[in-house]
Design an enzyme around this catalytic site. Sequence first.
Site, PDB file in Angstrom:
ATOM      1  CG  ASP A  34      -2.055   0.983   1.134  1.00 51.76           C
ATOM      2  OD1 ASP A  34      -3.214   0.529   1.136  1.00 51.76           O
ATOM      3  OD2 ASP A  34      -1.796   2.211   1.057  1.00 51.76           O
ATOM      4  CB  THR A 135     -16.902   0.035  -8.719  1.00 56.62           C
ATOM      5  OG1 THR A 135     -18.079   0.775  -8.430  1.00 56.62           O
ATOM      6  CG2 THR A 135     -16.270   0.625  -9.984  1.00 56.62           C
ATOM      7  CG  ASP A 136     -22.276  -0.413  -8.167  1.00 58.09           C
ATOM      8  OD1 ASP A 136     -21.381   0.445  -8.029  1.00 58.09           O
ATOM      9  OD2 ASP A 136     -23.303  -0.424  -7.456  1.00 58.09           O
ATOM     10  CD  GLU A 137     -19.557   4.840  -8.596  1.00 59.18           C
ATOM     11  OE1 GLU A 137     -19.099   5.717  -9.328  1.00 59.18           O
ATOM     12  OE2 GLU A 137     -19.812   4.999  -7.393  1.00 59.18           O
ATOM     13  CE1 TYR A 161     -13.182   4.320  -8.110  1.00 60.15           C
ATOM     14  CE2 TYR A 161     -15.572   4.377  -8.367  1.00 60.15           C
ATOM     15  CZ  TYR A 161     -14.426   3.746  -7.921  1.00 60.15           C
ATOM     16  OH  TYR A 161     -14.520   2.519  -7.281  1.00 60.15           O
TER      17      TYR A 161
HETATM   18  P1  NAD Z   1      -9.830   3.293  -0.096  1.00 65.19           P
HETATM   19  O1  NAD Z   1      -9.779   4.590  -0.812  1.00 65.19           O
HETATM   20  O2  NAD Z   1     -10.347   3.236   1.296  1.00 65.19           O
HETATM   21  O3  NAD Z   1      -8.385   2.621  -0.077  1.00 65.19           O
HETATM   22  C1  NAD Z   1      -7.551   2.583  -1.202  1.00 65.19           C
HETATM   23  C2  NAD Z   1      -6.177   2.110  -0.738  1.00 65.19           C
HETATM   24  O4  NAD Z   1      -5.327   2.035  -1.895  1.00 65.19           O
HETATM   25  C3  NAD Z   1      -5.510   3.076   0.251  1.00 65.19           C
HETATM   26  O5  NAD Z   1      -4.978   2.361   1.342  1.00 65.19           O
HETATM   27  C4  NAD Z   1      -4.392   3.724  -0.574  1.00 65.19           C
HETATM   28  O6  NAD Z   1      -3.270   4.098   0.200  1.00 65.19           O
HETATM   29  C5  NAD Z   1      -4.060   2.609  -1.563  1.00 65.19           C
HETATM   30  N1  NAD Z   1      -3.447   3.122  -2.794  1.00 65.19           N
HETATM   31  C6  NAD Z   1      -3.907   4.147  -3.572  1.00 65.19           C
HETATM   32  N2  NAD Z   1      -3.062   4.352  -4.600  1.00 65.19           N
HETATM   33  C7  NAD Z   1      -2.076   3.419  -4.493  1.00 65.19           C
HETATM   34  C8  NAD Z   1      -0.926   3.114  -5.264  1.00 65.19           C
HETATM   35  N3  NAD Z   1      -0.619   3.798  -6.374  1.00 65.19           N
HETATM   36  N4  NAD Z   1      -0.136   2.082  -4.868  1.00 65.19           N
HETATM   37  C9  NAD Z   1      -0.440   1.376  -3.739  1.00 65.19           C
HETATM   38  N5  NAD Z   1      -1.501   1.641  -2.970  1.00 65.19           N
HETATM   39  C10 NAD Z   1      -2.318   2.650  -3.331  1.00 65.19           C
HETATM   40  O7  NAD Z   1     -10.661   2.324  -1.067  1.00 65.19           O
HETATM   41  P2  NAD Z   1     -11.779   1.241  -0.746  1.00 65.19           P
HETATM   42  O8  NAD Z   1     -13.074   1.921  -0.577  1.00 65.19           O
HETATM   43  O9  NAD Z   1     -11.267   0.324   0.292  1.00 65.19           O
HETATM   44  O10 NAD Z   1     -11.818   0.488  -2.151  1.00 65.19           O
HETATM   45  C11 NAD Z   1     -10.940  -0.608  -2.434  1.00 65.19           C
HETATM   46  C12 NAD Z   1     -11.242  -1.138  -3.829  1.00 65.19           C
HETATM   47  O11 NAD Z   1     -12.606  -1.559  -3.908  1.00 65.19           O
HETATM   48  C13 NAD Z   1     -11.063  -0.110  -4.943  1.00 65.19           C
HETATM   49  O12 NAD Z   1     -10.491  -0.741  -6.052  1.00 65.19           O
HETATM   50  C14 NAD Z   1     -12.478   0.345  -5.263  1.00 65.19           C
HETATM   51  O13 NAD Z   1     -12.590   0.770  -6.595  1.00 65.19           O
HETATM   52  C15 NAD Z   1     -13.252  -0.927  -5.006  1.00 65.19           C
HETATM   53  N6  NAD Z   1     -14.653  -0.734  -4.595  1.00 65.19           N
HETATM   54  C16 NAD Z   1     -14.962   0.083  -3.554  1.00 65.19           C
HETATM   55  C17 NAD Z   1     -16.293   0.193  -3.152  1.00 65.19           C
HETATM   56  C18 NAD Z   1     -16.697   1.078  -1.993  1.00 65.19           C
HETATM   57  O14 NAD Z   1     -17.894   1.269  -1.779  1.00 65.19           O
HETATM   58  N7  NAD Z   1     -15.788   1.608  -1.211  1.00 65.19           N
HETATM   59  C19 NAD Z   1     -17.284  -0.524  -3.829  1.00 65.19           C
HETATM   60  C20 NAD Z   1     -16.920  -1.336  -4.909  1.00 65.19           C
HETATM   61  C21 NAD Z   1     -15.596  -1.454  -5.272  1.00 65.19           C
HETATM   62  O1  DAU Z   2     -20.959   1.980  -6.110  1.00 66.82           O
HETATM   63  C1  DAU Z   2     -19.681   1.638  -5.647  1.00 66.82           C
HETATM   64  C2  DAU Z   2     -18.909   2.889  -5.378  1.00 66.82           C
HETATM   65  O2  DAU Z   2     -19.455   3.444  -4.186  1.00 66.82           O
HETATM   66  C3  DAU Z   2     -17.414   2.673  -5.209  1.00 66.82           C
HETATM   67  O3  DAU Z   2     -16.898   2.172  -6.405  1.00 66.82           O
HETATM   68  C4  DAU Z   2     -16.727   3.985  -4.837  1.00 66.82           C
HETATM   69  O4  DAU Z   2     -15.351   3.773  -4.604  1.00 66.82           O
HETATM   70  C5  DAU Z   2     -17.365   4.517  -3.570  1.00 66.82           C
HETATM   71  O5  DAU Z   2     -16.816   5.775  -3.260  1.00 66.82           O
HETATM   72  C6  DAU Z   2     -18.870   4.645  -3.748  1.00 66.82           C
HETATM   73  O6  DAU Z   2     -19.207   5.717  -4.673  1.00 66.82           O
HETATM   74  P1  DAU Z   2     -20.436   6.718  -4.394  1.00 66.82           P
HETATM   75  O7  DAU Z   2     -20.197   7.952  -5.139  1.00 66.82           O
HETATM   76  O8  DAU Z   2     -21.741   6.030  -4.591  1.00 66.82           O
HETATM   77  O9  DAU Z   2     -20.221   6.907  -2.790  1.00 66.82           O
HETATM   78  P2  DAU Z   2     -20.311   8.205  -1.865  1.00 66.82           P
HETATM   79  O10 DAU Z   2     -20.263   7.709  -0.451  1.00 66.82           O
HETATM   80  O11 DAU Z   2     -19.361   9.259  -2.271  1.00 66.82           O
HETATM   81  O12 DAU Z   2     -21.783   8.737  -2.160  1.00 66.82           O
HETATM   82  C7  DAU Z   2     -22.928   7.921  -1.934  1.00 66.82           C
HETATM   83  C8  DAU Z   2     -24.144   8.708  -2.367  1.00 66.82           C
HETATM   84  O13 DAU Z   2     -24.336   9.796  -1.458  1.00 66.82           O
HETATM   85  C9  DAU Z   2     -24.015   9.341  -3.737  1.00 66.82           C
HETATM   86  O14 DAU Z   2     -25.293   9.336  -4.362  1.00 66.82           O
HETATM   87  C10 DAU Z   2     -23.594  10.790  -3.439  1.00 66.82           C
HETATM   88  C11 DAU Z   2     -24.286  11.064  -2.114  1.00 66.82           C
HETATM   89  N1  DAU Z   2     -23.573  12.001  -1.209  1.00 66.82           N
HETATM   90  C12 DAU Z   2     -22.262  11.765  -0.958  1.00 66.82           C
HETATM   91  C13 DAU Z   2     -21.550  12.589  -0.108  1.00 66.82           C
HETATM   92  C14 DAU Z   2     -20.077  12.359   0.175  1.00 66.82           C
HETATM   93  C15 DAU Z   2     -24.266  13.039  -0.600  1.00 66.82           C
HETATM   94  O15 DAU Z   2     -25.478  13.220  -0.819  1.00 66.82           O
HETATM   95  N2  DAU Z   2     -23.567  13.840   0.260  1.00 66.82           N
HETATM   96  C16 DAU Z   2     -22.235  13.685   0.509  1.00 66.82           C
HETATM   97  O16 DAU Z   2     -21.651  14.507   1.273  1.00 66.82           O
END
Ligand code: NAD
Ligand code: DAU
Length: 359
Positions: A34, A135-137, A161
Amino acid sequence: MKNVLVTGGAGFIGSNFVRYILEADPQVQIINLDALTYAGSLENLKDLPNADHHTFVQGDICNRDFVRDLLRQHQIDTIIHFAAETHVDRSILGPEPFIQTNVIGTFTLLEAARQYWQVENALPLDQVRFHHVSTDEVYGTLAPDDPAFSETTPYAPNSPYAASKASSDHLVRSYNHTYQLPVTISNCSNNYGPRQFPEKLIPLVILNALTGKHLPVYGDGQQIRDWLFVTDHCEAIHKIVVDGKPGETYNIGGNNQPANLTIIETICDLLDELQPLAEPHRSLIKFVTDRPGHDRRYAMNISKIERDLGWKPRHSLTDGLLATVQWILANPEWVSAIQKQHEYQTWLSKNYEKRENPS
Ligand code: NAD
Ligand code: DAU
Protein backbone atom coordinates in the site's frame (compact mmCIF):
# COMPACT_ATOMS: atom_id res chain seq x y z
CA MET A 1 -3.78 -19.55 -2.00
CA LYS A 2 -0.49 -19.63 -0.10
CA ASN A 3 1.41 -16.40 -0.61
CA VAL A 4 -1.07 -13.63 -1.26
CA LEU A 5 -0.27 -10.11 -2.41
CA VAL A 6 -3.04 -7.76 -1.29
CA THR A 7 -2.76 -4.28 -2.84
CA GLY A 8 -4.41 -1.37 -1.05
CA GLY A 9 -4.63 -3.37 2.16
CA ALA A 10 -4.32 -0.29 4.40
CA GLY A 11 -7.51 1.22 2.97
CA PHE A 12 -11.10 0.56 3.96
CA ILE A 13 -12.06 -2.68 2.18
CA GLY A 14 -8.47 -3.95 1.85
CA SER A 15 -7.81 -3.73 5.60
CA ASN A 16 -11.13 -5.43 6.38
CA PHE A 17 -10.20 -8.14 3.88
CA VAL A 18 -6.75 -8.67 5.45
CA ARG A 19 -8.40 -9.03 8.85
CA TYR A 20 -11.04 -11.38 7.42
CA ILE A 21 -8.60 -13.65 5.59
CA LEU A 22 -6.12 -13.91 8.47
CA GLU A 23 -8.97 -15.43 10.50
CA ALA A 24 -10.71 -17.40 7.76
CA ASP A 25 -7.55 -18.98 6.33
CA PRO A 26 -4.76 -19.09 8.95
CA GLN A 27 -2.32 -20.92 6.59
CA VAL A 28 -2.11 -18.00 4.20
CA GLN A 29 0.79 -15.50 4.23
CA ILE A 30 -0.31 -11.96 3.35
CA ILE A 31 1.99 -9.39 1.77
CA ASN A 32 0.14 -6.09 2.01
CA LEU A 33 1.36 -3.50 -0.51
CA ASP A 34 0.00 0.00 0.00
CA ALA A 35 1.30 3.48 -0.87
CA LEU A 36 -0.38 5.01 2.22
CA THR A 37 -2.10 7.80 0.34
CA TYR A 38 -4.50 10.01 2.33
CA ALA A 39 -6.96 7.07 2.27
CA GLY A 40 -4.61 4.43 3.66
CA SER A 41 -3.48 4.18 7.26
CA LEU A 42 -1.54 1.83 9.50
CA GLU A 43 -4.25 2.59 12.10
CA ASN A 44 -6.41 0.26 10.01
CA LEU A 45 -3.96 -2.58 10.58
CA LYS A 46 -3.71 -2.40 14.37
CA ASP A 47 -4.44 -5.57 16.38
CA LEU A 48 -4.62 -7.93 13.42
CA PRO A 49 -5.50 -11.55 14.22
CA ASN A 50 -2.72 -14.05 13.36
CA ALA A 51 -0.44 -11.03 12.77
CA ASP A 52 2.73 -13.05 12.12
CA HIS A 53 1.14 -14.10 8.81
CA HIS A 54 0.96 -10.46 7.68
CA THR A 55 3.77 -8.31 6.25
CA PHE A 56 3.18 -4.67 5.40
CA VAL A 57 5.20 -3.11 2.57
CA GLN A 58 4.85 0.56 1.69
CA GLY A 59 5.09 1.10 -2.06
CA ASP A 60 3.38 2.17 -5.26
CA ILE A 61 1.69 -0.32 -7.60
CA CYS A 62 2.86 1.85 -10.51
CA ASN A 63 6.52 0.92 -9.77
CA ARG A 64 6.99 -2.10 -12.02
CA ASP A 65 10.46 -3.26 -10.92
CA PHE A 66 9.49 -2.95 -7.29
CA VAL A 67 6.30 -4.98 -7.79
CA ARG A 68 8.08 -7.65 -9.85
CA ASP A 69 10.78 -8.03 -7.16
CA LEU A 70 8.07 -8.34 -4.50
CA LEU A 71 6.37 -11.15 -6.45
CA ARG A 72 9.70 -13.00 -6.76
CA GLN A 73 10.83 -12.38 -3.20
CA HIS A 74 7.60 -13.73 -1.67
CA GLN A 75 6.77 -16.30 -4.38
CA ILE A 76 3.35 -14.78 -4.77
CA ASP A 77 0.71 -17.15 -6.16
CA THR A 78 -2.37 -14.94 -5.64
CA ILE A 79 -2.85 -11.21 -6.20
CA ILE A 80 -5.96 -9.53 -4.80
CA HIS A 81 -6.01 -6.02 -6.18
CA PHE A 82 -7.84 -3.37 -4.14
CA ALA A 83 -5.46 -0.40 -4.50
CA ALA A 84 -7.16 2.52 -6.21
CA GLU A 85 -8.20 6.11 -6.01
CA THR A 86 -11.83 5.64 -5.00
CA HIS A 87 -13.75 8.85 -4.31
CA VAL A 88 -16.03 10.03 -7.14
CA ASP A 89 -16.04 13.68 -5.97
CA ARG A 90 -12.23 13.78 -5.94
CA SER A 91 -12.19 12.31 -9.47
CA ILE A 92 -14.40 15.18 -10.61
CA LEU A 93 -12.17 17.85 -9.05
CA GLY A 94 -8.87 16.17 -10.09
CA PRO A 95 -8.99 13.08 -12.32
CA GLU A 96 -5.26 12.60 -12.95
CA PRO A 97 -4.35 10.34 -9.99
CA PHE A 98 -7.28 8.10 -10.96
CA ILE A 99 -5.77 7.46 -14.37
CA GLN A 100 -2.34 6.92 -12.84
CA THR A 101 -3.24 4.44 -10.10
CA ASN A 102 -6.38 2.81 -11.47
CA VAL A 103 -5.29 2.41 -15.10
CA ILE A 104 -1.47 2.53 -15.15
CA GLY A 105 -1.22 0.85 -11.74
CA THR A 106 -3.46 -2.06 -12.76
CA PHE A 107 -1.57 -2.42 -16.05
CA THR A 108 1.73 -2.47 -14.15
CA LEU A 109 0.51 -5.21 -11.81
CA LEU A 110 -0.79 -7.29 -14.72
CA GLU A 111 2.55 -7.00 -16.50
CA ALA A 112 4.48 -7.93 -13.36
CA ALA A 113 2.24 -10.98 -12.84
CA ARG A 114 2.57 -12.06 -16.48
CA GLN A 115 6.35 -11.65 -16.33
CA TYR A 116 6.72 -13.65 -13.10
CA TRP A 117 4.11 -16.36 -13.64
CA GLN A 118 4.31 -16.84 -17.42
CA VAL A 119 7.57 -15.49 -18.87
CA GLU A 120 9.71 -16.70 -15.95
CA ASN A 121 7.47 -19.75 -15.54
CA ALA A 122 7.73 -19.40 -11.76
CA LEU A 123 4.50 -21.24 -10.94
CA PRO A 124 2.05 -23.46 -12.85
CA LEU A 125 -0.80 -21.33 -14.21
CA ASP A 126 -3.44 -23.55 -12.59
CA GLN A 127 -2.01 -22.57 -9.20
CA VAL A 128 -2.11 -18.78 -9.56
CA ARG A 129 -4.85 -16.14 -9.58
CA PHE A 130 -5.14 -12.40 -10.24
CA HIS A 131 -8.34 -11.08 -8.67
CA HIS A 132 -9.39 -7.53 -9.58
CA VAL A 133 -11.76 -5.70 -7.21
CA SER A 134 -14.04 -3.39 -9.15
CA THR A 135 -17.26 -1.46 -8.89
CA ASP A 136 -20.87 -1.37 -10.10
CA GLU A 137 -20.21 2.20 -11.31
CA VAL A 138 -18.73 0.82 -14.55
CA TYR A 139 -22.31 0.04 -15.68
CA GLY A 140 -23.47 3.67 -15.47
CA THR A 141 -26.88 4.62 -14.11
CA LEU A 142 -30.37 3.07 -14.02
CA ALA A 143 -33.81 4.63 -14.60
CA PRO A 144 -36.40 3.82 -11.89
CA ASP A 145 -37.88 0.79 -13.70
CA ASP A 146 -34.72 -0.61 -15.31
CA PRO A 147 -33.66 -4.13 -14.27
CA ALA A 148 -30.64 -4.36 -11.97
CA PHE A 149 -27.12 -4.52 -13.48
CA SER A 150 -26.02 -8.03 -14.46
CA GLU A 151 -22.60 -9.28 -15.57
CA THR A 152 -23.65 -8.75 -19.20
CA THR A 153 -24.87 -5.14 -18.83
CA PRO A 154 -22.83 -3.00 -21.27
CA TYR A 155 -20.27 -0.71 -19.68
CA ALA A 156 -21.26 3.00 -19.57
CA PRO A 157 -19.10 4.70 -16.92
CA ASN A 158 -20.13 8.28 -16.13
CA SER A 159 -17.46 9.77 -13.81
CA PRO A 160 -13.68 9.86 -14.29
CA TYR A 161 -13.48 7.39 -11.35
CA ALA A 162 -15.92 4.98 -13.03
CA ALA A 163 -14.16 5.36 -16.39
CA SER A 164 -10.77 4.59 -14.83
CA LYS A 165 -12.17 1.46 -13.15
CA ALA A 166 -13.86 0.41 -16.42
CA SER A 167 -10.50 0.80 -18.20
CA SER A 168 -8.80 -1.35 -15.60
CA ASP A 169 -11.52 -4.03 -15.91
CA HIS A 170 -10.98 -4.14 -19.67
CA LEU A 171 -7.21 -4.52 -19.23
CA VAL A 172 -7.68 -7.37 -16.74
CA ARG A 173 -10.12 -9.13 -19.05
CA SER A 174 -7.75 -8.75 -22.00
CA TYR A 175 -4.89 -10.40 -20.08
CA ASN A 176 -7.07 -13.46 -19.70
CA HIS A 177 -8.25 -13.46 -23.32
CA THR A 178 -4.84 -12.82 -24.87
CA TYR A 179 -2.35 -14.36 -22.44
CA GLN A 180 -4.61 -16.82 -20.56
CA LEU A 181 -3.64 -15.19 -17.28
CA PRO A 182 -6.04 -16.72 -14.70
CA VAL A 183 -8.00 -13.63 -13.66
CA THR A 184 -11.33 -13.05 -11.96
CA ILE A 185 -13.15 -9.72 -11.62
CA SER A 186 -15.77 -8.69 -9.07
CA ASN A 187 -17.99 -5.63 -9.53
CA CYS A 188 -19.45 -4.59 -6.21
CA SER A 189 -21.93 -1.99 -5.03
CA ASN A 190 -21.42 0.62 -2.25
CA ASN A 191 -19.68 -0.73 0.84
CA TYR A 192 -19.94 0.67 4.35
CA GLY A 193 -18.68 -0.40 7.77
CA PRO A 194 -15.71 0.00 10.13
CA ARG A 195 -12.61 1.90 8.90
CA GLN A 196 -14.24 3.65 5.93
CA PHE A 197 -12.56 6.98 5.23
CA PRO A 198 -15.03 9.73 6.22
CA GLU A 199 -15.16 11.39 2.81
CA LYS A 200 -17.80 8.78 1.83
CA LEU A 201 -21.47 9.35 2.65
CA ILE A 202 -22.09 7.09 5.65
CA PRO A 203 -19.00 7.80 7.81
CA LEU A 204 -19.09 11.50 6.84
CA VAL A 205 -22.69 11.79 8.02
CA ILE A 206 -21.95 9.92 11.26
CA LEU A 207 -18.93 12.12 12.11
CA ASN A 208 -20.69 15.36 11.15
CA ALA A 209 -23.75 14.39 13.20
CA LEU A 210 -21.60 13.58 16.25
CA THR A 211 -20.03 17.05 16.11
CA GLY A 212 -23.26 18.97 15.34
CA LYS A 213 -22.22 19.85 11.76
CA HIS A 214 -24.47 19.97 8.69
CA LEU A 215 -25.33 16.69 6.99
CA PRO A 216 -24.89 17.54 3.28
CA VAL A 217 -27.45 15.96 0.93
CA TYR A 218 -26.50 16.29 -2.74
CA GLY A 219 -29.41 17.41 -4.95
CA ASP A 220 -32.78 16.02 -3.85
CA GLY A 221 -31.31 13.06 -1.92
CA GLN A 222 -33.40 10.59 -3.93
CA GLN A 223 -30.40 8.87 -5.54
CA ILE A 224 -30.25 5.13 -4.88
CA ARG A 225 -27.25 2.94 -4.07
CA ASP A 226 -27.14 -0.80 -3.24
CA TRP A 227 -25.47 -0.88 0.19
CA LEU A 228 -23.33 -3.83 1.33
CA PHE A 229 -21.66 -4.32 4.72
CA VAL A 230 -17.92 -4.60 4.14
CA THR A 231 -17.35 -8.07 5.68
CA ASP A 232 -19.99 -9.49 3.32
CA HIS A 233 -17.90 -8.14 0.43
CA CYS A 234 -14.75 -9.73 1.92
CA GLU A 235 -16.49 -13.10 2.16
CA ALA A 236 -17.64 -12.84 -1.48
CA ILE A 237 -14.10 -12.03 -2.70
CA HIS A 238 -12.69 -14.98 -0.74
CA LYS A 239 -15.24 -17.32 -2.35
CA ILE A 240 -14.44 -16.00 -5.84
CA VAL A 241 -10.69 -16.42 -5.35
CA VAL A 242 -11.08 -19.97 -4.02
CA ASP A 243 -13.99 -21.30 -6.11
CA GLY A 244 -14.55 -18.78 -8.92
CA LYS A 245 -13.76 -19.72 -12.52
CA PRO A 246 -10.80 -17.98 -14.19
CA GLY A 247 -11.97 -15.52 -16.84
CA GLU A 248 -15.29 -14.88 -15.06
CA THR A 249 -16.83 -11.71 -13.65
CA TYR A 250 -19.10 -11.78 -10.59
CA ASN A 251 -21.48 -9.04 -9.46
CA ILE A 252 -21.72 -8.47 -5.70
CA GLY A 253 -24.43 -6.39 -4.01
CA GLY A 254 -26.34 -5.96 -0.80
CA ASN A 255 -30.03 -6.12 -1.78
CA ASN A 256 -30.39 -2.88 0.24
CA GLN A 257 -31.54 0.01 -1.95
CA PRO A 258 -32.97 2.96 0.00
CA ALA A 259 -32.59 6.58 -1.18
CA ASN A 260 -29.65 8.58 0.22
CA LEU A 261 -31.97 10.77 2.27
CA THR A 262 -33.49 7.69 3.96
CA ILE A 263 -29.98 6.46 4.88
CA ILE A 264 -29.13 9.85 6.40
CA GLU A 265 -32.40 9.97 8.35
CA THR A 266 -31.83 6.42 9.63
CA ILE A 267 -28.38 7.41 10.92
CA CYS A 268 -29.92 10.48 12.61
CA ASP A 269 -32.53 8.32 14.35
CA LEU A 270 -29.87 5.85 15.51
CA LEU A 271 -27.77 8.68 16.95
CA ASP A 272 -30.82 10.20 18.67
CA GLU A 273 -30.94 6.98 20.68
CA LEU A 274 -27.20 6.45 21.20
CA GLN A 275 -25.89 10.05 21.55
CA PRO A 276 -28.86 12.46 21.87
CA LEU A 277 -28.34 16.20 21.17
CA ALA A 278 -30.65 19.03 22.36
CA GLU A 279 -32.32 18.97 18.89
CA PRO A 280 -33.01 15.81 16.85
CA HIS A 281 -30.08 15.01 14.53
CA ARG A 282 -32.41 15.37 11.51
CA SER A 283 -32.33 19.15 12.09
CA LEU A 284 -28.71 19.09 10.82
CA ILE A 285 -29.73 17.87 7.34
CA LYS A 286 -28.88 20.40 4.64
CA PHE A 287 -29.61 20.11 0.89
CA VAL A 288 -26.57 21.27 -1.08
CA THR A 289 -25.47 21.61 -4.73
CA ASP A 290 -25.59 18.29 -6.54
CA ARG A 291 -22.60 16.28 -7.80
CA PRO A 292 -22.02 16.98 -11.54
CA GLY A 293 -23.14 13.98 -13.64
CA HIS A 294 -24.55 12.31 -10.49
CA ASP A 295 -25.67 8.73 -11.22
CA ARG A 296 -29.29 8.36 -10.15
CA ARG A 297 -29.65 4.70 -9.32
CA TYR A 298 -27.53 1.56 -8.92
CA ALA A 299 -28.82 -1.97 -8.23
CA MET A 300 -27.02 -5.28 -8.59
CA ASN A 301 -28.41 -8.57 -9.82
CA ILE A 302 -26.42 -11.05 -7.73
CA SER A 303 -28.00 -14.28 -8.97
CA LYS A 304 -24.76 -15.52 -10.60
CA ILE A 305 -22.65 -15.47 -7.41
CA GLU A 306 -25.59 -16.86 -5.41
CA ARG A 307 -26.10 -19.72 -7.85
CA ASP A 308 -22.46 -20.56 -8.72
CA LEU A 309 -20.68 -19.88 -5.43
CA GLY A 310 -23.44 -20.00 -2.81
CA TRP A 311 -22.76 -16.46 -1.55
CA LYS A 312 -25.36 -14.00 -0.36
CA PRO A 313 -25.15 -10.95 1.92
CA ARG A 314 -25.53 -11.67 5.63
CA HIS A 315 -26.19 -8.16 6.98
CA SER A 316 -29.38 -6.13 6.75
CA LEU A 317 -28.89 -2.37 6.49
CA THR A 318 -30.30 -1.94 10.00
CA ASP A 319 -27.70 -4.32 11.54
CA GLY A 320 -24.87 -2.92 9.43
CA LEU A 321 -25.56 0.74 10.18
CA LEU A 322 -25.84 0.02 13.91
CA ALA A 323 -22.52 -1.89 13.82
CA THR A 324 -20.87 0.99 11.90
CA VAL A 325 -22.09 3.68 14.31
CA GLN A 326 -21.06 1.56 17.31
CA TRP A 327 -17.60 0.96 15.81
CA ILE A 328 -17.05 4.69 15.29
CA LEU A 329 -18.19 5.46 18.84
CA ALA A 330 -15.84 2.80 20.22
CA ASN A 331 -12.80 4.04 18.23
CA PRO A 332 -12.25 7.74 19.00
CA GLU A 333 -8.45 7.47 18.35
CA TRP A 334 -9.12 6.29 14.78
CA VAL A 335 -11.50 9.21 14.27
CA SER A 336 -9.19 11.82 15.75
CA ALA A 337 -6.18 10.60 13.70
CA ILE A 338 -8.15 11.35 10.52
CA GLN A 339 -9.67 14.59 11.80
CA LYS A 340 -6.15 15.86 12.55
CA GLN A 341 -5.05 15.25 8.94
CA HIS A 342 -4.49 18.58 7.22
CA GLU A 343 -5.35 16.93 3.88
CA TYR A 344 -8.76 15.82 5.21
CA GLN A 345 -9.70 19.28 6.48
CA THR A 346 -8.57 20.79 3.16
CA TRP A 347 -10.75 18.30 1.30
CA LEU A 348 -13.81 19.16 3.42
CA SER A 349 -13.40 22.88 2.65
CA LYS A 350 -12.71 22.27 -1.02
CA ASN A 351 -15.73 19.99 -1.54
CA TYR A 352 -18.34 21.52 0.78
CA GLU A 353 -17.84 25.28 1.17
CA LYS A 354 -19.06 26.11 -2.36
CA ARG A 355 -21.77 23.45 -2.28
CA GLU A 356 -23.23 24.86 0.95
CA ASN A 357 -22.98 28.51 -0.16
CA PRO A 358 -23.27 28.65 -3.96
CA SER A 359 -23.15 32.25 -5.24
P1 NAD B 1 -9.83 3.29 -0.10
O1 NAD B 1 -9.78 4.59 -0.81
O2 NAD B 1 -10.35 3.24 1.30
O3 NAD B 1 -8.39 2.62 -0.08
C1 NAD B 1 -7.55 2.58 -1.20
C2 NAD B 1 -6.18 2.11 -0.74
O4 NAD B 1 -5.33 2.04 -1.90
C3 NAD B 1 -5.51 3.08 0.25
O5 NAD B 1 -4.98 2.36 1.34
C4 NAD B 1 -4.39 3.72 -0.57
O6 NAD B 1 -3.27 4.10 0.20
C5 NAD B 1 -4.06 2.61 -1.56
N1 NAD B 1 -3.45 3.12 -2.79
C6 NAD B 1 -3.91 4.15 -3.57
N2 NAD B 1 -3.06 4.35 -4.60
C7 NAD B 1 -2.08 3.42 -4.49
C8 NAD B 1 -0.93 3.11 -5.26
N3 NAD B 1 -0.62 3.80 -6.37
N4 NAD B 1 -0.14 2.08 -4.87
C9 NAD B 1 -0.44 1.38 -3.74
N5 NAD B 1 -1.50 1.64 -2.97
C10 NAD B 1 -2.32 2.65 -3.33
O7 NAD B 1 -10.66 2.32 -1.07
P2 NAD B 1 -11.78 1.24 -0.75
O8 NAD B 1 -13.07 1.92 -0.58
O9 NAD B 1 -11.27 0.32 0.29
O10 NAD B 1 -11.82 0.49 -2.15
C11 NAD B 1 -10.94 -0.61 -2.43
C12 NAD B 1 -11.24 -1.14 -3.83
O11 NAD B 1 -12.61 -1.56 -3.91
C13 NAD B 1 -11.06 -0.11 -4.94
O12 NAD B 1 -10.49 -0.74 -6.05
C14 NAD B 1 -12.48 0.34 -5.26
O13 NAD B 1 -12.59 0.77 -6.59
C15 NAD B 1 -13.25 -0.93 -5.01
N6 NAD B 1 -14.65 -0.73 -4.59
C16 NAD B 1 -14.96 0.08 -3.55
C17 NAD B 1 -16.29 0.19 -3.15
C18 NAD B 1 -16.70 1.08 -1.99
O14 NAD B 1 -17.89 1.27 -1.78
N7 NAD B 1 -15.79 1.61 -1.21
C19 NAD B 1 -17.28 -0.52 -3.83
C20 NAD B 1 -16.92 -1.34 -4.91
C21 NAD B 1 -15.60 -1.45 -5.27
O1 DAU C 1 -20.96 1.98 -6.11
C1 DAU C 1 -19.68 1.64 -5.65
C2 DAU C 1 -18.91 2.89 -5.38
O2 DAU C 1 -19.46 3.44 -4.19
C3 DAU C 1 -17.41 2.67 -5.21
O3 DAU C 1 -16.90 2.17 -6.41
C4 DAU C 1 -16.73 3.98 -4.84
O4 DAU C 1 -15.35 3.77 -4.60
C5 DAU C 1 -17.37 4.52 -3.57
O5 DAU C 1 -16.82 5.78 -3.26
C6 DAU C 1 -18.87 4.64 -3.75
O6 DAU C 1 -19.21 5.72 -4.67
P1 DAU C 1 -20.44 6.72 -4.39
O7 DAU C 1 -20.20 7.95 -5.14
O8 DAU C 1 -21.74 6.03 -4.59
O9 DAU C 1 -20.22 6.91 -2.79
P2 DAU C 1 -20.31 8.21 -1.86
O10 DAU C 1 -20.26 7.71 -0.45
O11 DAU C 1 -19.36 9.26 -2.27
O12 DAU C 1 -21.78 8.74 -2.16
C7 DAU C 1 -22.93 7.92 -1.93
C8 DAU C 1 -24.14 8.71 -2.37
O13 DAU C 1 -24.34 9.80 -1.46
C9 DAU C 1 -24.01 9.34 -3.74
O14 DAU C 1 -25.29 9.34 -4.36
C10 DAU C 1 -23.59 10.79 -3.44
C11 DAU C 1 -24.29 11.06 -2.11
N1 DAU C 1 -23.57 12.00 -1.21
C12 DAU C 1 -22.26 11.76 -0.96
C13 DAU C 1 -21.55 12.59 -0.11
C14 DAU C 1 -20.08 12.36 0.17
C15 DAU C 1 -24.27 13.04 -0.60
O15 DAU C 1 -25.48 13.22 -0.82
N2 DAU C 1 -23.57 13.84 0.26
C16 DAU C 1 -22.24 13.69 0.51
O16 DAU C 1 -21.65 14.51 1.27
